[in-house]
Write a protein that holds these residues in place. Sequence first.
Motif, mmCIF file in Angstrom:
data_model
loop_
_atom_site.group_PDB
_atom_site.id
_atom_site.type_symbol
_atom_site.label_atom_id
_atom_site.label_comp_id
_atom_site.label_asym_id
_atom_site.label_seq_id
_atom_site.Cartn_x
_atom_site.Cartn_y
_atom_site.Cartn_z
ATOM 1 N N UNK A 213 6.238 -38.353 -52.504
ATOM 2 C CA UNK A 213 4.772 -37.415 -52.162
ATOM 3 C C UNK A 213 4.423 -36.591 -53.169
ATOM 4 N N UNK A 214 3.489 -37.024 -54.002
ATOM 5 C CA UNK A 214 2.982 -36.485 -54.847
ATOM 6 C C UNK A 214 2.046 -35.064 -54.861
ATOM 7 N N UNK A 215 2.009 -34.030 -55.871
ATOM 8 C CA UNK A 215 1.138 -33.007 -55.584
ATOM 9 C C UNK A 215 1.539 -32.233 -54.430
ATOM 10 N N UNK A 216 3.026 -32.163 -54.112
ATOM 11 C CA UNK A 216 3.166 -31.465 -52.916
ATOM 12 C C UNK A 216 2.905 -29.948 -52.871
ATOM 13 N N UNK A 217 2.487 -29.621 -51.699
ATOM 14 C CA UNK A 217 2.184 -28.340 -51.313
ATOM 15 C C UNK A 217 0.360 -28.101 -51.610
ATOM 16 N N UNK A 218 -0.370 -29.141 -52.079
ATOM 17 C CA UNK A 218 -1.602 -28.723 -52.242
ATOM 18 C C UNK A 218 -2.487 -29.455 -51.364
ATOM 19 N N UNK A 219 -1.881 -30.379 -50.514
ATOM 20 C CA UNK A 219 -2.666 -30.864 -49.431
ATOM 21 C C UNK A 219 -2.635 -29.978 -48.012
ATOM 22 N N UNK A 220 -3.039 -30.949 -46.876
ATOM 23 C CA UNK A 220 -3.280 -29.905 -45.659
ATOM 24 C C UNK A 220 -2.393 -30.877 -44.251
ATOM 25 N N UNK A 221 -1.433 -31.929 -44.918
ATOM 26 C CA UNK A 221 -0.958 -32.613 -43.643
ATOM 27 C C UNK A 221 0.149 -31.659 -42.987
ATOM 28 N N UNK A 222 0.369 -31.946 -41.896
ATOM 29 C CA UNK A 222 1.050 -31.265 -41.025
ATOM 30 C C UNK A 222 2.599 -31.930 -41.461
ATOM 31 N N UNK A 223 3.483 -31.038 -41.315
ATOM 32 C CA UNK A 223 4.998 -31.618 -41.842
ATOM 33 C C UNK A 223 5.533 -32.485 -40.868
ATOM 34 N N UNK A 224 4.787 -32.679 -39.560
ATOM 35 C CA UNK A 224 5.312 -33.690 -38.611
ATOM 36 C C UNK A 224 4.877 -34.810 -39.110
ATOM 37 N N UNK A 225 3.733 -34.975 -39.703
ATOM 38 C CA UNK A 225 3.252 -36.448 -40.175
ATOM 39 C C UNK A 225 4.126 -36.868 -41.532
#
Length: 275
Positions: free
Chosen positions: A174-186
């Motif tokens: 998972x690239x650029x981790x921390x910059x997106x908006x997806x939930x941890x469950x996804x």
Amino acid sequence: GKHERRGRAVLFSSDHEAQINSEARIEQALKLADFAQELTVAFQPIFDIRSQATIGFEALARWSSPSLGRISPAQFVPIAERTGIISALTRPLLEKALLEAGKWPDDVRLSFNLSAHDLGSPDNLAAIVGIIEGSGFDPGRLDLEITETAFTHDFEQVHQSVDRLRRLGCGISLDDFGTGYSSLSRLHALPLTRIKIDRSFVTGLHKNPASLKIVKSLLVLSRDMGLDCVVEGVETREEMAALRELGAVMAQGYFYSPPIAQNDVLSFLHDQTMP
Ligand code: C2E
Ligand code: CA
Ligand code: CA
Ligand code: CA
């Protein structure tokens, strides 16, 4: 007062026009491009912070357009994604990257960036699987990098594609981790093997308590989830020292090496093993 404002408004609108114009020109050049000819791949080392040894390389697209010259992927990849041209780019890039990586020592891994379009269509996925299988490169040495923007497309389709690639043996980063908006469950639903902590958290890390805390907790999170972790964009000795202190294991960045030309990879590895 008035004149100045007018002047600025005009300046702004012509800047804006110039940008739209250059995006249109890039889009046009992309549509006409012969990617097999015009694209090359640069490789940036990913290294072990403790041993300072190179573990693998990330393939990064380089495009030299006959009409526009060299264009950065930061510019053309988003346009290629928006227009769907990206999958026509992915195929020759992946072929070239695998061909090069096939010449490297067996313990050196390859990372390759995939976009939402690559994962969101069964046809594109089939082509990617075909290229990997046809290359003879061990999929267990291949890490496919995806970003959270892929999940804003058809998540079910992306999920299926990622599962398929994982079953093939590829790692999923998972690239650029921390910059997106997806939930941890996804995130948890996907068979990830690695996260890459985005450069924005690393710049000036040693003198920024907030960044330090974020990187620290992302490292804990990745460890708890059983994932590898690569810290991106390490530019200085101070950042490197702070990361070692935090227990980060793998990193990438200009401090160690910028992306290098494909023909320089073997001598880079060779120089490293010299005393
Ligand atoms: P990315 O996947 O996050 O790749 C890392 C980018 O950071 C690369 O930029 C790399 O040259 C740059 N970089 C590495 N170390 C440092 C550092 O210490 N400091 C700074 N400031 N930058 C550093 P590049 O090659 O310009 O690529 C930009 C983006 O374009 C990539 O970001 C990726 O999102 C996209 N991209 C590049 N090649 C491909 C590709 O083959 N396929 C797809 N789908 N996207 C690609
Ligand atoms: Ca990447
Ligand atoms: Ca990244
Ligand atoms: Ca990025």
